[in-house]
Design a protein around this motif. Structure first.
Motif, mmCIF file in Angstrom:
data_model
loop_
_atom_site.group_PDB
_atom_site.id
_atom_site.type_symbol
_atom_site.label_atom_id
_atom_site.label_comp_id
_atom_site.label_asym_id
_atom_site.label_seq_id
_atom_site.Cartn_x
_atom_site.Cartn_y
_atom_site.Cartn_z
ATOM 1 N N GLU A 21 0.828 -1.217 0.000
ATOM 2 C CA GLU A 21 0.000 0.000 0.000
ATOM 3 C C GLU A 21 0.857 1.260 0.000
ATOM 4 O OE1 GLU A 21 -0.494 -2.538 2.426
ATOM 5 O OE2 GLU A 21 -2.529 -2.309 3.228
ATOM 6 N N ASP A 22 2.006 1.191 0.678
ATOM 7 C CA ASP A 22 2.833 2.403 0.808
ATOM 8 C C ASP A 22 3.615 2.716 -0.453
ATOM 9 O OD1 ASP A 22 1.929 2.383 3.370
ATOM 10 O OD2 ASP A 22 3.726 1.396 4.178
ATOM 11 N N LEU A 23 3.632 1.792 -1.388
ATOM 12 C CA LEU A 23 4.494 1.972 -2.558
ATOM 13 C C LEU A 23 3.739 2.483 -3.768
ATOM 14 C CD1 LEU A 23 6.400 -1.436 -2.289
ATOM 15 C CD2 LEU A 23 7.009 0.750 -1.263
ATOM 16 N N LEU A 24 2.423 2.673 -3.637
ATOM 17 C CA LEU A 24 1.597 2.882 -4.822
ATOM 18 C C LEU A 24 2.005 4.076 -5.667
ATOM 19 C CD1 LEU A 24 -1.946 1.920 -3.514
ATOM 20 C CD2 LEU A 24 -0.507 0.707 -5.158
ATOM 21 N N ASP A 25 2.581 5.097 -5.039
ATOM 22 C CA ASP A 25 2.901 6.289 -5.829
ATOM 23 C C ASP A 25 4.361 6.358 -6.232
ATOM 24 O OD1 ASP A 25 0.302 7.372 -5.897
ATOM 25 O OD2 ASP A 25 0.510 7.824 -3.761
ATOM 26 N N ARG A 26 5.099 5.270 -5.982
ATOM 27 C CA ARG A 26 6.502 5.260 -6.405
ATOM 28 C C ARG A 26 6.622 4.721 -7.810
ATOM 29 N NH1 ARG A 26 10.114 2.962 -1.624
ATOM 30 N NH2 ARG A 26 9.064 3.938 0.148
ATOM 31 N N ARG A 27 7.802 4.936 -8.360
ATOM 32 C CA ARG A 27 8.078 4.358 -9.667
ATOM 33 C C ARG A 27 8.937 3.114 -9.499
ATOM 34 N NH1 ARG A 27 6.498 7.744 -13.858
ATOM 35 N NH2 ARG A 27 6.003 9.801 -13.033
ATOM 36 N N PRO A 28 8.887 2.209 -10.488
ATOM 37 C CA PRO A 28 9.619 0.937 -10.351
ATOM 38 C C PRO A 28 11.083 1.106 -9.982
ATOM 39 C CG PRO A 28 8.181 0.844 -12.240
ATOM 40 C CD PRO A 28 8.062 2.238 -11.694
ATOM 41 N N LYS A 29 11.735 2.149 -10.488
ATOM 42 C CA LYS A 29 13.170 2.255 -10.223
ATOM 43 C C LYS A 29 13.461 2.548 -8.749
ATOM 44 C CE LYS A 29 14.021 7.135 -11.575
ATOM 45 N NZ LYS A 29 12.895 7.678 -10.914
ATOM 46 N N ASP A 30 12.438 3.015 -8.013
ATOM 47 C CA ASP A 30 12.646 3.297 -6.598
ATOM 48 C C ASP A 30 12.300 2.109 -5.710
ATOM 49 O OD1 ASP A 30 13.321 5.895 -7.299
ATOM 50 O OD2 ASP A 30 11.213 6.483 -7.358
ATOM 51 N N LEU A 31 12.065 0.950 -6.320
ATOM 52 C CA LEU A 31 11.661 -0.215 -5.539
ATOM 53 C C LEU A 31 12.807 -1.218 -5.458
ATOM 54 C CD1 LEU A 31 8.130 -0.897 -7.059
ATOM 55 C CD2 LEU A 31 8.698 0.492 -5.072
ATOM 56 N N SER A 32 12.807 -2.019 -4.379
ATOM 57 C CA SER A 32 13.777 -3.100 -4.268
ATOM 58 C C SER A 32 13.290 -4.277 -5.111
ATOM 59 C CB SER A 32 13.898 -3.530 -2.825
ATOM 60 O OG SER A 32 12.715 -4.188 -2.433
ATOM 61 N N GLY A 33 14.171 -5.250 -5.285
ATOM 62 C CA GLY A 33 13.819 -6.411 -6.096
ATOM 63 C C GLY A 33 12.562 -7.105 -5.602
ATOM 64 N N GLY A 34 12.476 -7.283 -4.291
ATOM 65 C CA GLY A 34 11.319 -7.967 -3.740
ATOM 66 C C GLY A 34 10.042 -7.169 -3.930
#
Lengths: 368, 271, 299
Positions: free
Chosen positions: A124-137
């Motif tokens: 839920e907390d990641l919804l407004d991020r872009r893929p490049k700001d996410l970890s692999g998991g």
């Protein structure tokens, strides 16, 4: 949700045959694994199911309907890709929404589905991020979320965990299993990792060089491999496979491989006329006993050549005459290099393959 | 040590030889008529802007600038509008014989202008495109397409196939996949192609000379090539006009040097 | 078989259609038409003569035309001299820009400036520099000794040298960029290995850089050759082919025949000749470079 049928699918690229006459039925709600070494055609098969690749021959049916004339968008499937394939220019929310938007779903339904999926996956907390700001998991979760929001008839997974490190892979494996239990959806999952296959699958389809070698439950794949390939591919360390020949000695049969000669229990089924046929005897490292507890079996003497200590237990590489066997020593037992051991090979643990086909014993042993 | 000295000399020569000749033109444009006509020439200008004023007022320069902006701008838009889908199809879609299509398209960039000049002129004459800006647009778009398609197709090729497949599973057809997924990702390449296309159209002379015959319709290169005074060559005004014609390009180069270099070397096609 | 493939073909054709249309109408058809025109005797503005088919008469005329032969020689000479110089200077520029030093970006910008300047502007600029009275060349060479000032563009040899000079100035940086791309793909490890093997800077340049740079140099050579073949703007602005046809290049001669003299057929024959010369060169291009993009086709 729906079942899936593949009717003698073949695929050739130019002169290369990638898939040969594959027929398969996957029941509604089943988690099915396509397992095999790289290049066995499992990914191509998945892409044919998805409609990303046309088959050369055969038919695909989803929920009883022929879908061969349908493009991926109209097959009502969702797919999780090996490298996630998240759209880099969209936020997580937009990534999740995209498939629904393309199908002209109403905004409030899209919102609801996204919320549901995000909750399920804890993103839920990641919804407004872009893929490049996410970890692999996290990317992995988003990729799964993109499939979940679609509520498709069929989930397709193309080695989705292969890009994660070992620890993350283990925890995602558990989550995937939970997810399947929650959704009860039909899932087809491609992997070359037998641990994933064994832990996740209701059914495992073992493939090699474009053919299906065995379709069975994980435990039966393990305990009753249909041929030497499956026997050798499943298990770690792999099954000992000795190539040799059958010889009749008085009333009983005997397997001879080099200087090694093992008496066998009574055999059922039709034996080949020619005893020159290719015969392979297999036994799993963990099935070889270092103490005779089972009366029905045969014993041989062996010398310890190399010891691999795994902490919990030991893997011993042994010389038996001029043959080589791998044994997993039970927990607590320790052996040094050069030691001499007596190996006990229970009959019920022996696997005999004649001309690459499994031969059952007179008293088939069902260990489940 | 010798290496450092060599490098220093190399840098000085590269920068000096690249800039000095044009700086002389800049210096000239800032002189007065009297200074320009001095023999021997003077080194330093008085910083007068007279030549700029007279170039703009007396020599149609405002027309030229407007025409160049219009022609180069619309060439860029049109070439990209046409080139993006073509490059996408050639790079990513299955199509029998596309190797030949790509080869044919790219070979256009090798054509000498002269080889197509006569017939292009006749076509434009027939459809009333002579001495019009849109008439000039047609050969410009044709001649910039290979460059744009090459840069874009090279870039599209490098994008992961999985993304496209994900889009298809998500329900996109070929057009939607291109527009919604691939084009946004290709933004850097599109930008590069746009800059190079613009520079080509801004600088082109041969077709502009053929097609545009009235001063009010001519572009900067034609205007500058045919620059004339009443009795003597108006070098000062010419220098001022040249500086004005070059300024937008210098700005583009300074700002987008990286893109231009990547476009020229990756695309390896002259703009 | 799924129906996706034909659908994709259909979409692909629509995506390609406008580009193909432009190319066919404004590039391929004109080339064919030029050849067609070159087989006829056509004088623009004299419709009474008609447009009789004359076979290869225009080509025979061209073979016997001393001016055409001169234009051919000038063009070849221009191509050889200018590309050779551009390659050497381009290599120098590439080596400089490839080094790591602060302000490298600005050096690259400086090197790009001549490339970005419109050729017409560069031509006027060099024309002015070689001007007999106000020119920078004379000022630098002779300073105050006005009586020694040379009208460069009035002498055949100097005029030819002047257009070569201008072309080299304008395009060496482009050659440099192509060579730079080649330099950048040579792995640093190779140099380290050579250093451990005891090669000096000089040896590393001759034994490693140059051989590994061969493809890039070849590429730059081809591009520059083809482009030099098409030189027009410089000649139009600086010399108009003169003095005494010493700078008369084929594209300019063809242009004059076509549009100044209205000899449509003859001009077309010249243009077809230039086209064929470049076409032969572009075959190298398609084979050497075009295949790089095509190689990566999915199986």
């Amino acid at each position: 949700m729906a079942d899936l049928e593949l009717l003698s699918i073949s695929k050739t690229f130019g002169h290369v045959t990638v898939l040969k006459d594959i027929t398969l039925r996957v029941c509604d709600g089943e988690f099915t694994i396509l397992l095999g070494p790289s290049g066995c055609g499992k990914s191509t098969l998945l892409r044919i199911i998805a409609g990303l690749e046309p088959q050369t021959q055969g038919a695909v049916r989803i929920g009883g309907d022929h879908v061969d004339h349908l493009s991926p968008r109209d097959r009502d499937i969702a797919m999780v890709f090996q490298h996630y394939a998240l759209y880099p220019h969209f936020t997580v929310r937009e990534n999740l929404a995209f498939g629904l938007k393309m199908r002209k779903e109403r905004p409030h339904i899209i919102d609801g589905r996204i919320r549901e999926a995000a909750q399920l996956l804890g993103i839920e907390d990641l919804l407004d991020r872009r893929p490049k700001d996410l970890s692999g998991g996290q990317r992995q979760r988003v990729a799964m979320g993109r499939a979940i929001v679609r509520q498709p008839k069929l989930f397709l997974f193309d080695e989705p965990l292969s890009n994660l490190d070992a620890r993350l892979r283990a925890s995602m494996r558990v989550e995937l299993k939970k997810l399947h239990q929650r959704l009860r959806a039909t899932m087809i999952y491609v992997t070359h990792d037998q641990v994933e296959a064994m832990t996740l699958g209701d059914t495992i389809v073992v493939m090699d060089r474009g053919r299906v070698r065995q379709v069975d439950s994980p435990s039966r794949i393990y305990s009753r491999p249909a041929d030497p390939f499956v026997a050798g591919f499943i298990g770690s360390p792999g099954m000992n496979l000795l190539e040799g020949s059958l010889e009749r000695q008085a009333n009983a049969w005997c397997f001879r491989s080099g200087s090694l000669s093992l008496p066998l229990p009574p055999l059922s089924g039709t034996l080949p006329d020619s005893l020159a046929s290719r015969t392979i005897l297999g036994i799993r490292p963990e099935d070889i006993l270092l103490r005779a507890t089972d009366s029905r079996g045969t014993s041989v003497k062996a010398h310890v050549d190399v010891v691999e200590d795994l902490g919990a237990d030991q893997v011993l590489h042994l010389n038996v005459g001029d043959r080589h066997l791998v044994v997993r020593a039970p927990q607590g037992e320790r052996h040094g290099q050069g030691a001499t051991l007596t190996l006990h090979l229970p009959y019920k643990s022996l696997h005999l393959f004649i001309d690459d086909r499994r031969l059952n014993w007179a008293e088939p042993d069902e260990r489940a | 040590m010798t290496r450092r000295i060599l490098l220093g000399v190399g840098i000085l020569l590269t920068v000096g030889l690249s800039l000095f000749p044009f700086l002389w033109f800049v210096v000239t444009s800032l002189k007065t008529q009297k200074e320009v006509e001095a023999i021997p020439p003077t080194w330093w200008p008085s910083g007068s802007l007279d030549f700029y004023q007279s170039a703009l007022v007396d020599h149609h320069l405002t027309d030229y600038i407007l025409n160049s902006v219009l022609v180069a701008g619309s060439t860029t838009l049109l070439a990209l509008g046409i080139g993006i889908p073509a490059a996408y199809a050639l790079a990513r879609l299955r199509l029998p014989g596309k190797v030949w299509i790509l080869g044919a398209l790219l070979s256009i960039s090798m054509f000498p202008q002269l080889a197509i000049a006569g017939p292009v002129w006749q076509i434009l004459e027939r459809i009333g495109g002579l001495n019009t800006r849109w008439g000039l647009l047609l050969p410009y778009v044709t001649l910039t397409l290979p460059l744009a398609i090459w840069i874009l197709a090279s870039f599209f090729k490098e994008l992961p196939a999985e993304l496209e497949e994900a889009a298809r599973v998500d329900g996109c057809g070929p057009w939607q996949t291109m527009i919604r997924v691939m084009v946004p990702l290709a933004a850097p390449a599109i930008f590069t192609a746009a800059i190079l296309t613009f520079i080509y159209a801004w600088n082109e002379f041969f077709f502009a000379l053929l097609i545009l015959t009235q001063p009010e319709r001519q572009t900067l290169p034609v205007g500058i090539a045919l620059f004339q005074g009443e009795f003597t060559m108006p070098w000062g005004e010419l220098a001022a006009a040249s500086v004005i014609a070059t300024l937008p390009l210098v700005i583009l180069v300074v700002l987008f040097q990286r893109w231009i270099v990547s476009g020229l070397s990756a695309g390896a096609v002259k703009g | 078989m799924t129906s996706r493939a034909p659908l994709e073909h259909q979409a692909a054709w629509w995506m390609l259609a406008p580009a193909l249309a432009f190319t066919l109408v404004f590039a391929l058809y004109p080339v064919v038409d030029s050849f067609f025109l070159s087989l006829h005797r056509i004088f623009l503005g004299v419709p009474a003569l008609g447009q009789p088919f004359v076979g290869f008469e225009n080509y025979q005329t061209m073979a016997g035309d001393p001016v055409a032969r001169q234009a051919f020689l000038v063009t070849i000479g221009f191509v050889l001299v200018s590309t050779a110089l551009e390659l050497v200077l381009g290599l120098g520029i590439a080596l400089v820009i490839h080094e790591h030093f602060s302000g490298r970006g600005w050096v690259r910008v400086a090197a790009l400036i001549p490339w970005s300047i419109p050729t017409v502007v560069a031509s006027q600029m060099w024309r002015f520099i070689f001007n007999d009275q106000y020119g920078l060349a004379n000022l630098l060479l002779f300073g105050e000794r006005v009586e020694e000032y040379i009208p460069w563009l009035a002498y055949p040899g100097f005029a030819f040298a002047a257009i070569v000079f201008a072309d080299v100035w304008k395009t060496s940086s482009f050659a440099g960029l192509l060579i730079l791309a080649g330099l950048q793909v040579i792995p640093e490890e190779v140099y380290d290995a050579a250093r451990i093997d005891g090669a000096t800077t000089w040896q590393r340049f001759w034994k490693i850089t140059l051989p590994l740079l061969k493809p890039a140099l070849l590429l730059a050579l081809l591009f520059r050759t083809m482009d030099a073949f098409r030189v027009f703007d410089l000649v139009f602005v600086m010399t108009q082919g003169g003095p005494g046809d010493s700078t008369l290049v084929l594209q300019f001669y063809g242009y004059k025949a076509l549009f100044a003299e209205g000899r449509m057929g003859y001009g077309a024959a010249i243009s077809v000749t230039v086209f064929l010369a470049i076409f032969v060169l572009s075959l190298f291009y398609i084979r050497g470079i075009g295949s790089r993009l095509l190689e990566k086709e999915p199986a």
